[in-house]
Design a protein around this motif. Sequence first.
Motif, PDB file in Angstrom:
ATOM      1  N   ILE A 202      41.352  21.453 -32.944  1.00  0.00           N
ATOM      2  CA  ILE A 202      42.120  22.592 -33.448  1.00  0.00           C
ATOM      3  C   ILE A 202      41.153  23.717 -33.805  1.00  0.00           C
ATOM      4  CG2 ILE A 202      43.864  23.376 -35.089  1.00  0.00           C
ATOM      5  CD1 ILE A 202      44.380  20.419 -35.788  1.00  0.00           C
ATOM      6  N   VAL A 203      41.380  24.895 -33.226  1.00  0.00           N
ATOM      7  CA  VAL A 203      40.617  26.081 -33.617  1.00  0.00           C
ATOM      8  C   VAL A 203      41.587  27.102 -34.200  1.00  0.00           C
ATOM      9  CG1 VAL A 203      38.781  25.721 -31.938  1.00  0.00           C
ATOM     10  CG2 VAL A 203      40.761  27.108 -31.311  1.00  0.00           C
ATOM     11  N   GLY A 204      41.063  27.969 -35.078  1.00  0.00           N
ATOM     12  CA  GLY A 204      41.968  28.810 -35.841  1.00  0.00           C
ATOM     13  C   GLY A 204      41.703  30.295 -35.783  1.00  0.00           C
ATOM     14  N   ASN A 205      42.446  30.984 -36.587  1.00  0.00           N
ATOM     15  CA  ASN A 205      42.414  32.438 -36.684  1.00  0.00           C
ATOM     16  C   ASN A 205      41.006  32.975 -36.932  1.00  0.00           C
ATOM     17  OD1 ASN A 205      42.573  34.841 -38.878  1.00  0.00           O
ATOM     18  ND2 ASN A 205      44.180  35.082 -37.341  1.00  0.00           N
ATOM     19  N   GLU A 206      40.696  34.127 -36.319  1.00  0.00           N
ATOM     20  CA  GLU A 206      39.357  34.697 -36.398  1.00  0.00           C
ATOM     21  C   GLU A 206      38.894  34.933 -37.832  1.00  0.00           C
ATOM     22  OE1 GLU A 206      41.074  36.107 -32.422  1.00  0.00           O
ATOM     23  OE2 GLU A 206      41.816  35.705 -34.435  1.00  0.00           O
ATOM     24  N   GLY A 207      39.813  35.282 -38.733  1.00  0.00           N
ATOM     25  CA  GLY A 207      39.420  35.557 -40.110  1.00  0.00           C
ATOM     26  C   GLY A 207      39.723  34.427 -41.069  1.00  0.00           C
ATOM     27  N   ALA A 208      40.915  33.864 -40.952  1.00  0.00           N
ATOM     28  CA  ALA A 208      41.374  32.863 -41.927  1.00  0.00           C
ATOM     29  C   ALA A 208      41.072  31.429 -41.527  1.00  0.00           C
ATOM     30  CB  ALA A 208      42.884  33.029 -42.139  1.00  0.00           C
ATOM     31  N   GLY A 209      40.726  31.201 -40.265  1.00  0.00           N
ATOM     32  CA  GLY A 209      40.475  29.837 -39.819  1.00  0.00           C
ATOM     33  C   GLY A 209      41.768  29.075 -39.575  1.00  0.00           C
ATOM     34  N   VAL A 210      41.660  27.763 -39.589  1.00  0.00           N
ATOM     35  CA  VAL A 210      42.818  26.902 -39.325  1.00  0.00           C
ATOM     36  C   VAL A 210      43.663  26.773 -40.585  1.00  0.00           C
ATOM     37  CG1 VAL A 210      43.548  24.573 -38.646  1.00  0.00           C
ATOM     38  CG2 VAL A 210      41.539  25.618 -37.574  1.00  0.00           C
ATOM     39  N   ASP A 211      44.967  26.779 -40.414  1.00  0.00           N
ATOM     40  CA  ASP A 211      45.914  26.597 -41.515  1.00  0.00           C
ATOM     41  C   ASP A 211      45.580  25.301 -42.262  1.00  0.00           C
ATOM     42  OD1 ASP A 211      48.233  25.784 -43.025  1.00  0.00           O
ATOM     43  OD2 ASP A 211      49.463  27.108 -41.797  1.00  0.00           O
ATOM     44  N   PRO A 212      45.444  25.356 -43.606  1.00  0.00           N
ATOM     45  CA  PRO A 212      45.112  24.159 -44.380  1.00  0.00           C
ATOM     46  C   PRO A 212      46.080  22.992 -44.153  1.00  0.00           C
ATOM     47  CG  PRO A 212      44.891  26.114 -45.745  1.00  0.00           C
ATOM     48  CD  PRO A 212      45.501  26.562 -44.462  1.00  0.00           C
ATOM     49  N   GLU A 213      47.351  23.304 -43.915  1.00  0.00           N
ATOM     50  CA  GLU A 213      48.331  22.247 -43.663  1.00  0.00           C
ATOM     51  C   GLU A 213      48.003  21.501 -42.367  1.00  0.00           C
ATOM     52  OE1 GLU A 213      53.209  21.642 -43.818  1.00  0.00           O
ATOM     53  OE2 GLU A 213      52.342  23.649 -43.797  1.00  0.00           O
ATOM     54  N   LEU A 214      47.493  22.235 -41.394  1.00  0.00           N
ATOM     55  CA  LEU A 214      47.088  21.603 -40.136  1.00  0.00           C
ATOM     56  C   LEU A 214      45.820  20.771 -40.334  1.00  0.00           C
ATOM     57  CD1 LEU A 214      47.462  24.088 -37.121  1.00  0.00           C
ATOM     58  CD2 LEU A 214      48.279  21.729 -37.262  1.00  0.00           C
ATOM     59  N   LEU A 215      44.889  21.292 -41.137  1.00  0.00           N
ATOM     60  CA  LEU A 215      43.644  20.563 -41.385  1.00  0.00           C
ATOM     61  C   LEU A 215      43.904  19.212 -42.039  1.00  0.00           C
ATOM     62  CD1 LEU A 215      41.240  23.394 -42.619  1.00  0.00           C
ATOM     63  CD2 LEU A 215      41.253  22.255 -40.391  1.00  0.00           C
ATOM     64  N   GLU A 216      44.969  19.138 -42.818  1.00  0.00           N
ATOM     65  CA  GLU A 216      45.327  17.861 -43.443  1.00  0.00           C
ATOM     66  C   GLU A 216      45.728  16.809 -42.407  1.00  0.00           C
ATOM     67  OE1 GLU A 216      48.294  18.489 -46.392  1.00  0.00           O
ATOM     68  OE2 GLU A 216      47.020  19.787 -47.644  1.00  0.00           O
ATOM     69  N   LYS A 217      46.122  17.262 -41.227  1.00  0.00           N
ATOM     70  CA  LYS A 217      46.518  16.337 -40.159  1.00  0.00           C
ATOM     71  C   LYS A 217      45.307  15.767 -39.411  1.00  0.00           C
ATOM     72  CE  LYS A 217      51.104  17.164 -40.176  1.00  0.00           C
ATOM     73  NZ  LYS A 217      52.175  16.132 -40.231  1.00  0.00           N
ATOM     74  N   SER A 218      44.147  16.386 -39.580  1.00  0.00           N
ATOM     75  CA  SER A 218      42.991  15.983 -38.781  1.00  0.00           C
ATOM     76  C   SER A 218      42.388  14.682 -39.295  1.00  0.00           C
ATOM     77  CB  SER A 218      41.932  17.084 -38.791  1.00  0.00           C
ATOM     78  OG  SER A 218      41.300  17.157 -40.055  1.00  0.00           O
ATOM     79  N   ASP A 219      41.753  13.960 -38.377  1.00  0.00           N
ATOM     80  CA  ASP A 219      41.019  12.749 -38.759  1.00  0.00           C
ATOM     81  C   ASP A 219      39.644  13.116 -39.306  1.00  0.00           C
ATOM     82  OD1 ASP A 219      42.887  10.629 -37.752  1.00  0.00           O
ATOM     83  OD2 ASP A 219      42.556  11.700 -35.878  1.00  0.00           O
ATOM     84  N   GLN A 220      39.112  14.231 -38.815  1.00  0.00           N
ATOM     85  CA  GLN A 220      37.819  14.708 -39.284  1.00  0.00           C
ATOM     86  C   GLN A 220      37.703  16.186 -38.973  1.00  0.00           C
ATOM     87  OE1 GLN A 220      34.970  12.932 -40.895  1.00  0.00           O
ATOM     88  NE2 GLN A 220      34.820  15.128 -41.272  1.00  0.00           N
ATOM     89  N   ASN A 221      37.222  16.965 -39.941  1.00  0.00           N
ATOM     90  CA  ASN A 221      36.980  18.382 -39.706  1.00  0.00           C
ATOM     91  C   ASN A 221      35.510  18.588 -39.342  1.00  0.00           C
ATOM     92  OD1 ASN A 221      39.635  19.099 -40.298  1.00  0.00           O
ATOM     93  ND2 ASN A 221      39.205  19.225 -42.491  1.00  0.00           N
ATOM     94  N   LEU A 222      35.276  19.508 -38.405  1.00  0.00           N
ATOM     95  CA  LEU A 222      33.934  19.737 -37.874  1.00  0.00           C
ATOM     96  C   LEU A 222      33.493  21.174 -38.110  1.00  0.00           C
ATOM     97  CD1 LEU A 222      34.448  18.092 -34.351  1.00  0.00           C
ATOM     98  CD2 LEU A 222      33.743  16.960 -36.480  1.00  0.00           C
ATOM     99  N   TYR A 223      32.177  21.378 -38.145  1.00  0.00           N
ATOM    100  CA  TYR A 223      31.647  22.737 -38.139  1.00  0.00           C
ATOM    101  C   TYR A 223      30.439  22.786 -37.209  1.00  0.00           C
ATOM    102  CZ  TYR A 223      27.914  21.228 -41.359  1.00  0.00           C
ATOM    103  OH  TYR A 223      26.839  20.587 -41.926  1.00  0.00           O
ATOM    104  N   VAL A 224      30.120  23.988 -36.763  1.00  0.00           N
ATOM    105  CA  VAL A 224      28.932  24.210 -35.931  1.00  0.00           C
ATOM    106  C   VAL A 224      27.873  24.833 -36.828  1.00  0.00           C
ATOM    107  CG1 VAL A 224      27.987  25.386 -33.919  1.00  0.00           C
ATOM    108  CG2 VAL A 224      30.349  24.561 -33.874  1.00  0.00           C
ATOM    109  N   PRO A 225      26.726  24.194 -37.001  1.00  0.00           N
ATOM    110  CA  PRO A 225      25.690  24.740 -37.871  1.00  0.00           C
ATOM    111  C   PRO A 225      25.215  26.116 -37.397  1.00  0.00           C
ATOM    112  CG  PRO A 225      25.192  22.465 -37.267  1.00  0.00           C
ATOM    113  CD  PRO A 225      26.327  22.905 -36.398  1.00  0.00           C
ATOM    114  N   ILE A 226      24.928  26.976 -38.337  1.00  0.00           N
ATOM    115  CA  ILE A 226      24.384  28.303 -38.031  1.00  0.00           C
ATOM    116  C   ILE A 226      22.948  28.350 -38.542  1.00  0.00           C
ATOM    117  CG2 ILE A 226      24.567  30.767 -38.550  1.00  0.00           C
ATOM    118  CD1 ILE A 226      27.592  30.411 -38.631  1.00  0.00           C
ATOM    119  N   TYR A 227      22.013  28.604 -37.655  1.00  0.00           N
ATOM    120  CA  TYR A 227      20.600  28.559 -38.009  1.00  0.00           C
ATOM    121  C   TYR A 227      20.011  29.936 -38.283  1.00  0.00           C
ATOM    122  CZ  TYR A 227      21.254  23.879 -36.149  1.00  0.00           C
ATOM    123  OH  TYR A 227      21.716  22.611 -35.930  1.00  0.00           O
ATOM    124  N   GLY A 228      20.727  30.969 -37.858  1.00  0.00           N
ATOM    125  CA  GLY A 228      20.259  32.324 -38.114  1.00  0.00           C
ATOM    126  C   GLY A 228      20.988  32.932 -39.297  1.00  0.00           C
TER     127      GLY A 228
END
Length: 248
Positions: A202-228
């Motif tokens: 699941i990917v979400g809105n450019e500013g707000a991200g994924v709806d929290p209600e949808l995130l509750e449905k996930s088995d695991q939430n992921l992020y991409v590390p930012i090194y800069g």
Amino acid sequence: MKYIESAKNQKVKEWKKLHTKKERDRTNTFLVEGFHLVEEALKSEGAVKELILTDQTNLPKDLNPQINCYVVSEDAFLAISETETPQQIAAVCQMQRSPEVKGEKWLLVDAVQDPGNLGTIIRTADAAGIDGVILGKGTVDAYNSKTLRSAQGSHFHLLLEKRDLLEFTDQLKKQGISIFGTALQDAVSYNQINPSDQFALIVGNEGAGVDPELLEKSDQNLYVPIYGQSESLNVAVAAGILLYHLNG
């Protein structure tokens, strides 16, 4: 073969209306422009309803006789064109609907609003071997001209549906498909997760991200590390990184 000279012809007016989402939804059709998009549409069985061109010599070989062909004047073509340098060929295409949604690898799009981002997401999902892209509430129309150009024909290569994402994630979970959300909090780096034969991202809105209600449905939430020093990644770029990793 039918010929149209005037830009005020009724048929031209009908095609021009397809620039609006209202008309696309009403007719379940959309307009594509340019040789590449038309070629991709013609490869998809049953996708093209009408072919529009200014030069009869550009008529594709072995064209399905059920496709209505129109040769129009340059003025008439300019009336329906939305590109700066028209390629003098377009097609009216049927939106492909599937009563059954089957697949093992999914991308769910929650309220992405930029048409260029959505087109790039669809194209990336196609390249990554995803079975279907499901568009949730608040997501920009997948069939507007900018999205179509950004997707470069991928609309014709995978399943593309508008659905209630909460209901759809429940269906996937019943099938044993792992659900991965994208978030900055309560999440792990994507490289801690092993690739899988069955997953939905699941990917979400450019500013707000994924709806929290949808995130509750996930088995695991992921992020991409930012090194800069950038605060965030473009949603289409993040989707590409995650899809290619999950698909292994």
